[in-house]
Scaffold this active site. Structure first.
Site, mmCIF file in Angstrom:
data_model
loop_
_atom_site.group_PDB
_atom_site.id
_atom_site.type_symbol
_atom_site.label_atom_id
_atom_site.label_comp_id
_atom_site.label_asym_id
_atom_site.label_seq_id
_atom_site.Cartn_x
_atom_site.Cartn_y
_atom_site.Cartn_z
ATOM 1 N N THR A 155 0.840 -1.203 0.000
ATOM 2 C CA THR A 155 0.000 0.000 0.000
ATOM 3 C C THR A 155 0.872 1.249 0.000
ATOM 4 O OG1 THR A 155 -1.684 -1.217 1.197
ATOM 5 C CG2 THR A 155 -1.853 1.188 1.234
ATOM 6 N N HIS A 275 -8.052 4.418 -1.184
ATOM 7 C CA HIS A 275 -8.086 3.991 0.221
ATOM 8 C C HIS A 275 -9.504 4.175 0.792
ATOM 9 C CE1 HIS A 275 -4.796 2.895 3.151
ATOM 10 N NE2 HIS A 275 -5.812 2.966 3.982
ATOM 11 N N GLY A 329 -13.969 -3.448 1.081
ATOM 12 C CA GLY A 329 -13.494 -3.131 2.425
ATOM 13 C C GLY A 329 -14.669 -3.015 3.384
HETATM 14 C C1 FNR Z 1 -8.860 0.440 5.311
HETATM 15 N N1 FNR Z 1 -7.979 0.317 4.241
HETATM 16 C C2 FNR Z 1 -6.715 -0.195 4.451
HETATM 17 N N2 FNR Z 1 -5.875 -0.399 3.409
HETATM 18 C C3 FNR Z 1 -4.666 -0.935 3.583
HETATM 19 O O1 FNR Z 1 -3.931 -1.128 2.626
HETATM 20 N N3 FNR Z 1 -4.245 -1.292 4.851
HETATM 21 C C4 FNR Z 1 -5.026 -1.102 5.956
HETATM 22 O O2 FNR Z 1 -4.634 -1.439 7.073
HETATM 23 C C5 FNR Z 1 -6.285 -0.498 5.773
HETATM 24 N N4 FNR Z 1 -7.091 -0.228 6.827
HETATM 25 C C6 FNR Z 1 -8.390 0.196 6.626
HETATM 26 C C7 FNR Z 1 -9.240 0.340 7.713
HETATM 27 C C8 FNR Z 1 -10.574 0.688 7.504
HETATM 28 C C9 FNR Z 1 -11.487 0.793 8.666
HETATM 29 C C10 FNR Z 1 -11.049 0.894 6.181
HETATM 30 C C11 FNR Z 1 -12.494 1.226 5.922
HETATM 31 C C12 FNR Z 1 -10.199 0.788 5.117
HETATM 32 C C13 FNR Z 1 -8.454 0.535 2.858
HETATM 33 C C14 FNR Z 1 -9.081 -0.716 2.302
HETATM 34 O O3 FNR Z 1 -8.118 -1.713 2.068
HETATM 35 C C15 FNR Z 1 -9.789 -0.456 0.963
HETATM 36 O O4 FNR Z 1 -8.920 0.209 0.085
HETATM 37 C C16 FNR Z 1 -11.051 0.370 1.125
HETATM 38 O O5 FNR Z 1 -11.778 -0.031 2.261
HETATM 39 C C17 FNR Z 1 -11.912 0.216 -0.123
HETATM 40 O O6 FNR Z 1 -13.024 1.002 -0.069
HETATM 41 P P1 FNR Z 1 -14.478 0.523 0.399
HETATM 42 O O7 FNR Z 1 -14.720 -0.865 -0.161
HETATM 43 O O8 FNR Z 1 -14.418 0.500 1.906
HETATM 44 O O9 FNR Z 1 -15.360 1.567 -0.142
#
Ligand code: FNR
Length: 379
Positions: A155, A275, A329
């Site tokens: 990421t 994200h 997510g």
């Molecule tokens: C995330 N996301 C995320 N991404 C990542 O690479 N490492 C992480 O630790 C996290 N942590 C995280 C916590 C929370 C509470 C959320 C909502 C999101 C981003 C996640 O991987 C993803 O990109 C998004 O959630 C995609 O969008 P939608 O499906 O939530 O709309």
């Protein structure tokens, strides 16, 4: 309450979760414009309805990085995801495994790699952030590799933390706030009855495995805060690519030029993502970013997409816009918070059903036939 969509799970999750946990999950950066557009822009994608083409044999599966998926969806990495149900990453990953799709473990998960991976039939994916503490990165990569994780999700859109007003208001961020709110939550009767944090209340497994001591939420916030690394560049990623034997996917690409750089760098895939609208507010939604990125690199590198996918129809839309697969997510964490593993299982069944309806009514019998021809263009 009858639950028949991820929106229903969201409503139920809001009733159930302590506010600081709900808003940490549900919220986005600043005024949440990108968060809203992520959802709205997928919803605005019109598909061409086609009929009478015998859709009795539909195949929703794909193959990606040598792995078969029952549907073109993977569970996205969600930090602290394990706080939403007892040993939450175990429950989510079990549901993904049973449905035949990969679970991606966040490097900042509650359950450690070693607790989750051995219980799965298929290899887990592992996500890593760019952190100043390269020792943690190396340790996490070694452990992920030893546990048989297949794909590394790297990421790159978090060199600095996004400003999330909801977290400040809810007490999730700010001095000492996490600890205070955390204990309040633990004492909340509806919550403490069945959420497993009470068993090991302070542990963020992957970090404590590295630091050699239990790591609570407040320690974690401090550790993470000190570890954002804005100095990162493509060159810094080279040792990771050399070190990691499996496929490597760069998560957080929104621009065609960066997608081309990822190809040049030798990545196996990219994840078109903002994200979930949690980092820079005002950037393009994934739905709007996808077509230009697909034009630039489709066929040279695998394109995954997330941010705003809420149902199976959105999955088909993302593929029509140029993605090879998607990630979800929030949608699955809402379900996890409401009904644990059974909730995630149900959510995935709903997603598959919705995909099947969308494929039937656009007359595509297999996923590889989903492309730009499905889109209604201005005529
Ligand atoms: C995330 N996301 C995320 N991404 C990542 O690479 N490492 C992480 O630790 C996290 N942590 C995280 C916590 C929370 C509470 C959320 C909502 C999101 C981003 C996640 O991987 C993803 O990109 C998004 O959630 C995609 O969008 P939608 O499906 O939530 O709309």
């Amino acid at each position: 309450m009858i639950i028949s969509s991820s929106a229903d799970y969201r409503t139920a999750a809001q009733k159930r979760l302590p506010p600081f946990l709900f808003h940490y999950l549900d919220g986005g950066a600043y005024a949440e414009q990108t968060l809203r557009r992520n959802v709205e822009d997928f919803a605005a994608v019109a598909l061409r309805q086609r009929v009478l083409k015998d859709m009795s044999r539909l195949d929703t599966s794909i193959e990606l990085f040598g792995e078969k998926f029952s549907i073109p969806v993977a569970l996205a990495p969600v930090g602290l995801g394990g706080m939403y149900a007892r040993r939450g990453e175990v429950q989510s990953s079990q549901a993904a495994d049973a449905h035949g799709i990969p679970f991606t473990m966040s490097s900042v998960s509650v359950c450690p790699i070693e607790e989750v991976a051995p219980k799965l039939k298929r290899p887990m994916w592992f996500q890593l952030y760019v952190l100043k503490d390269r020792g943690f990165m190396k340790n996490a990569l070694e452990r992920a590799q030893a546990a048989g994780c297949s794909t590394l999700v790297f990421t790159v859109d978090m060199p600095v933390p996004g400003a999330r007003y909801r977290d400040a208001h809810s007490g999730m961020s700010g001095p000492n706030a996490p600890l205070r709110r955390y204990w309040q939550a633990m004492m909340h009767p509806r919550w403490s009855l069945d959420v497993g944090l009470l068993g090991r209340p302070h542990d963020l497994g992957n970090i404590s495995a590295y630091l050699g001591k239990p790591t609570g939420l407040a320690d974690y916030m401090g550790w993470l805060g000190a570890n954002f690394d804005p100095s990162i560049s493509w060159r810094d990623l080279e040792w990771i690519r050399d070190f990691w034997k499996g496929p490597m996917v760069i998560k957080g690409i929104l621009d065609p030029d960066d997608a081309r750089d990822a190809v040049r760098f030798g990545a196996d895939g990219i994840i078109v993502s903002n994200h979930g609208g949690r980092q820079l507010d005002g950037v393009l939604s994934s739905a709007r970013a996808l077509p230009a990125i697909a034009d630039a690199v489709k066929g040279q590198i695998k394109i995954l997409a997330d941010s705003g996918i809420r149902n199976g129809l959105d999955v088909v839309r993302a593929l029509a816009l140029g993605a090879d697969a998607t990630m979800i997510g929030r949608a699955y964490i809402y379900a996890l918070a409401v009904a644990g593993q059974a909730g995630v299982k149900h959510l995935l069944e709903l997603l598959e059903k919705e995909m099947r309806v969308a494929m039937t009514l656009t007359s595509v019998a297999k996923v590889s036939d989903i492309n730009g021809d499905l889109l209604v263009r201005d005529r």
